[in-house]
Design a protein around this motif. Structure first.
Motif, PDB file in Angstrom:
ATOM      1  N   LEU A  42     -12.057 -11.652   9.849  1.00  0.00           N
ATOM      2  CA  LEU A  42     -13.101 -12.136   9.205  1.00  0.00           C
ATOM      3  C   LEU A  42     -13.680 -13.533   9.760  1.00  0.00           C
ATOM      4  O   LEU A  42     -12.989 -14.167  10.266  1.00  0.00           O
ATOM      5  N   GLU A  43     -15.030 -13.876   9.451  1.00  0.00           N
ATOM      6  CA  GLU A  43     -15.741 -14.744   9.962  1.00  0.00           C
ATOM      7  C   GLU A  43     -15.458 -16.003   9.117  1.00  0.00           C
ATOM      8  O   GLU A  43     -15.349 -17.196   9.614  1.00  0.00           O
ATOM      9  N   ARG A  44     -15.220 -15.870   7.721  1.00  0.00           N
ATOM     10  CA  ARG A  44     -14.612 -16.802   6.771  1.00  0.00           C
ATOM     11  C   ARG A  44     -14.348 -16.005   5.434  1.00  0.00           C
ATOM     12  O   ARG A  44     -14.157 -14.699   5.493  1.00  0.00           O
ATOM     13  N   THR A  45     -13.920 -17.001   4.388  1.00  0.00           N
ATOM     14  CA  THR A  45     -13.268 -16.172   3.434  1.00  0.00           C
ATOM     15  C   THR A  45     -14.377 -15.597   2.671  1.00  0.00           C
ATOM     16  O   THR A  45     -15.727 -16.160   2.777  1.00  0.00           O
ATOM     17  N   ILE A  46     -14.091 -14.685   1.754  1.00  0.00           N
ATOM     18  CA  ILE A  46     -14.902 -13.776   1.039  1.00  0.00           C
ATOM     19  C   ILE A  46     -15.285 -14.529  -0.211  1.00  0.00           C
ATOM     20  O   ILE A  46     -14.314 -15.024  -1.028  1.00  0.00           O
ATOM     21  N   ASP A  47     -16.466 -14.494  -0.714  1.00  0.00           N
ATOM     22  CA  ASP A  47     -16.886 -15.302  -1.951  1.00  0.00           C
ATOM     23  C   ASP A  47     -16.662 -14.213  -3.013  1.00  0.00           C
ATOM     24  O   ASP A  47     -17.441 -13.326  -3.077  1.00  0.00           O
ATOM     25  N   PRO A  48     -15.754 -14.380  -3.963  1.00  0.00           N
ATOM     26  CA  PRO A  48     -15.402 -13.438  -4.885  1.00  0.00           C
ATOM     27  C   PRO A  48     -16.963 -13.026  -5.927  1.00  0.00           C
ATOM     28  O   PRO A  48     -17.184 -11.898  -6.539  1.00  0.00           O
ATOM     29  N   TYR A  51     -19.419 -10.799  -3.248  1.00  0.00           N
ATOM     30  CA  TYR A  51     -18.769  -9.506  -2.934  1.00  0.00           C
ATOM     31  C   TYR A  51     -19.145  -8.444  -3.825  1.00  0.00           C
ATOM     32  O   TYR A  51     -18.552  -8.657  -4.743  1.00  0.00           O
ATOM     33  N   ILE A  52     -19.776  -7.505  -3.360  1.00  0.00           N
ATOM     34  CA  ILE A  52     -19.972  -6.171  -4.288  1.00  0.00           C
ATOM     35  C   ILE A  52     -19.107  -5.127  -3.909  1.00  0.00           C
ATOM     36  O   ILE A  52     -18.930  -4.726  -2.972  1.00  0.00           O
ATOM     37  N   LEU A  53     -18.550  -4.838  -5.054  1.00  0.00           N
ATOM     38  CA  LEU A  53     -17.445  -3.600  -4.934  1.00  0.00           C
ATOM     39  C   LEU A  53     -18.016  -2.267  -4.608  1.00  0.00           C
ATOM     40  O   LEU A  53     -19.154  -2.175  -5.424  1.00  0.00           O
ATOM     41  N   ALA A  92     -17.979  -0.385  -9.440  1.00  0.00           N
ATOM     42  CA  ALA A  92     -18.677  -0.369  -8.409  1.00  0.00           C
ATOM     43  C   ALA A  92     -19.966  -0.844  -8.970  1.00  0.00           C
ATOM     44  O   ALA A  92     -20.427  -0.769 -10.076  1.00  0.00           O
ATOM     45  N   SER A  93     -20.556  -1.451  -7.884  1.00  0.00           N
ATOM     46  CA  SER A  93     -22.008  -2.336  -8.127  1.00  0.00           C
ATOM     47  C   SER A  93     -21.775  -3.669  -8.698  1.00  0.00           C
ATOM     48  O   SER A  93     -22.834  -4.259  -8.984  1.00  0.00           O
ATOM     49  N   TYR A  94     -20.662  -4.146  -8.919  1.00  0.00           N
ATOM     50  CA  TYR A  94     -20.404  -5.261  -9.544  1.00  0.00           C
ATOM     51  C   TYR A  94     -19.724  -6.338  -8.709  1.00  0.00           C
ATOM     52  O   TYR A  94     -19.110  -5.780  -7.746  1.00  0.00           O
ATOM     53  N   SER A  95     -19.849  -7.510  -8.908  1.00  0.00           N
ATOM     54  CA  SER A  95     -18.949  -8.315  -7.952  1.00  0.00           C
ATOM     55  C   SER A  95     -17.485  -8.234  -8.134  1.00  0.00           C
ATOM     56  O   SER A  95     -17.186  -7.964  -8.944  1.00  0.00           O
ATOM     57  N   LEU A  96     -16.832  -8.863  -7.230  1.00  0.00           N
ATOM     58  CA  LEU A  96     -15.542  -8.787  -7.230  1.00  0.00           C
ATOM     59  C   LEU A  96     -15.023  -9.665  -8.558  1.00  0.00           C
ATOM     60  O   LEU A  96     -13.931  -9.408  -9.414  1.00  0.00           O
ATOM     61  N   THR A  97     -15.685 -10.872  -9.007  1.00  0.00           N
ATOM     62  CA  THR A  97     -15.307 -11.557  -9.961  1.00  0.00           C
ATOM     63  C   THR A  97     -15.787 -10.737 -11.392  1.00  0.00           C
ATOM     64  O   THR A  97     -14.779 -10.809 -12.126  1.00  0.00           O
ATOM     65  N   GLN A  98     -16.917  -9.928 -11.324  1.00  0.00           N
ATOM     66  CA  GLN A  98     -17.390  -9.453 -12.430  1.00  0.00           C
ATOM     67  C   GLN A  98     -16.223  -8.036 -12.714  1.00  0.00           C
ATOM     68  O   GLN A  98     -15.837  -7.879 -13.845  1.00  0.00           O
ATOM     69  N   GLY A  99     -16.008  -7.562 -11.589  1.00  0.00           N
ATOM     70  CA  GLY A  99     -14.837  -6.295 -11.680  1.00  0.00           C
ATOM     71  C   GLY A  99     -13.647  -6.627 -12.121  1.00  0.00           C
ATOM     72  O   GLY A  99     -13.144  -6.103 -12.753  1.00  0.00           O
ATOM     73  N   LYS A 116      -1.088 -10.818 -18.601  1.00  0.00           N
ATOM     74  CA  LYS A 116      -2.021 -11.511 -17.488  1.00  0.00           C
ATOM     75  C   LYS A 116      -2.161 -10.694 -16.608  1.00  0.00           C
ATOM     76  O   LYS A 116      -1.485  -9.714 -15.832  1.00  0.00           O
ATOM     77  N   ILE A 117      -3.585 -10.676 -16.025  1.00  0.00           N
ATOM     78  CA  ILE A 117      -4.364  -9.671 -15.035  1.00  0.00           C
ATOM     79  C   ILE A 117      -4.809 -10.661 -13.882  1.00  0.00           C
ATOM     80  O   ILE A 117      -5.646 -11.326 -14.113  1.00  0.00           O
ATOM     81  N   GLU A 118      -4.270 -10.025 -12.565  1.00  0.00           N
ATOM     82  CA  GLU A 118      -5.016 -10.672 -11.518  1.00  0.00           C
ATOM     83  C   GLU A 118      -5.439  -9.291 -10.638  1.00  0.00           C
ATOM     84  O   GLU A 118      -4.689  -8.342 -10.561  1.00  0.00           O
ATOM     85  N   MET A 119      -6.725  -9.546  -9.848  1.00  0.00           N
ATOM     86  CA  MET A 119      -6.978  -8.424  -9.175  1.00  0.00           C
ATOM     87  C   MET A 119      -7.445  -9.108  -8.071  1.00  0.00           C
ATOM     88  O   MET A 119      -8.323 -10.185  -8.001  1.00  0.00           O
ATOM     89  N   VAL A 120      -7.250  -8.567  -6.616  1.00  0.00           N
ATOM     90  CA  VAL A 120      -7.764  -9.180  -5.578  1.00  0.00           C
ATOM     91  C   VAL A 120      -8.275  -7.935  -4.544  1.00  0.00           C
ATOM     92  O   VAL A 120      -7.780  -6.944  -4.951  1.00  0.00           O
TER      93      VAL A 120
END
Length: 170
Positions: A42-48, A51-53, A92-99, A116-120
């Motif tokens: 990776l060039e840099r960290t991904i901005d959730p 990033y589009i799923l 699909a077609s949502y950002s990682l944050t929205q997803g 408690k839900i966490e998704m990465v």
């Protein structure tokens, strides 16, 4: 005028769609896939938020309730996420944050209301691109949504000597 044409040939690892004359087991395609499996940088960290799923993205889902579930999941070719013992939701077609919010709401409504839900994002999907035109070595190149056009040009051994570098068509 000479141009470089980069065309999407393959959007995910769910069944290989090959253009005419290219066998899925061809040395060129297999070499590109093998190279990609070895290195991922990776060039840099991904901005959730950016990033589009999409199909082929590998997701880690953690559900903490009376039980603790940690699930490795993959977005299906139809853009859905199948969550065992919960169901199927479209991300699909949502950002990682929205997803993440969609999955959180879905799990709360369908199985674990107080969990408690966490998704990465564990690993981004891969694309097989056909590079043709004014490059030294037209070929298929495996990339992710995070990689830049200059990597594609380097993989194709650079521009042809008569190429117009500022007239690239994608």
């Amino acid at each position: 005028s000479l141009i470089i044409l980069v065309s999407l040939v393959f959007g995910q690892n769910y069944g290989r769609l090959q253009p005419p004359g290219i066998e899925s087991g061809s040395d060129e395609v297999q070499a590109a896939l093998a190279l990609k499996e070895k290195a991922f940088a990776l060039e840099r960290t991904i901005d959730p938020k950016q990033y589009i799923l999409g199909p082929g993205d590998k997701i880690g889902l953690n559900i903490q309730a009376a039980i603790n579930l940690t699930l490795p999941l993959t977005v299906t070719p139809t853009g859905d996420l199948f969550i065992p013992a919960v169901g199927v939701c479209h991300i699909a077609s949502y950002s990682l944050t929205q997803g993440t919010e969609i999955v959180r709401k879905f799990v709360h409504e369908n199985a674990y209301p107080t969990a408690k839900i966490e998704m990465v994002l564990v690993q981004p999907r891969q694309f097989l691109l056909q590079v043709s035109g004014a490059v030294k070595n037209p070929q298929f190149v495996v990339i992710t949504p995070l990689e830049r056009l200059d990597k594609v040009i380097v993989e194709a051994k650079g521009f042809h000597q008569l190429a117009k570098e500022f007239e690239i068509v994608v």
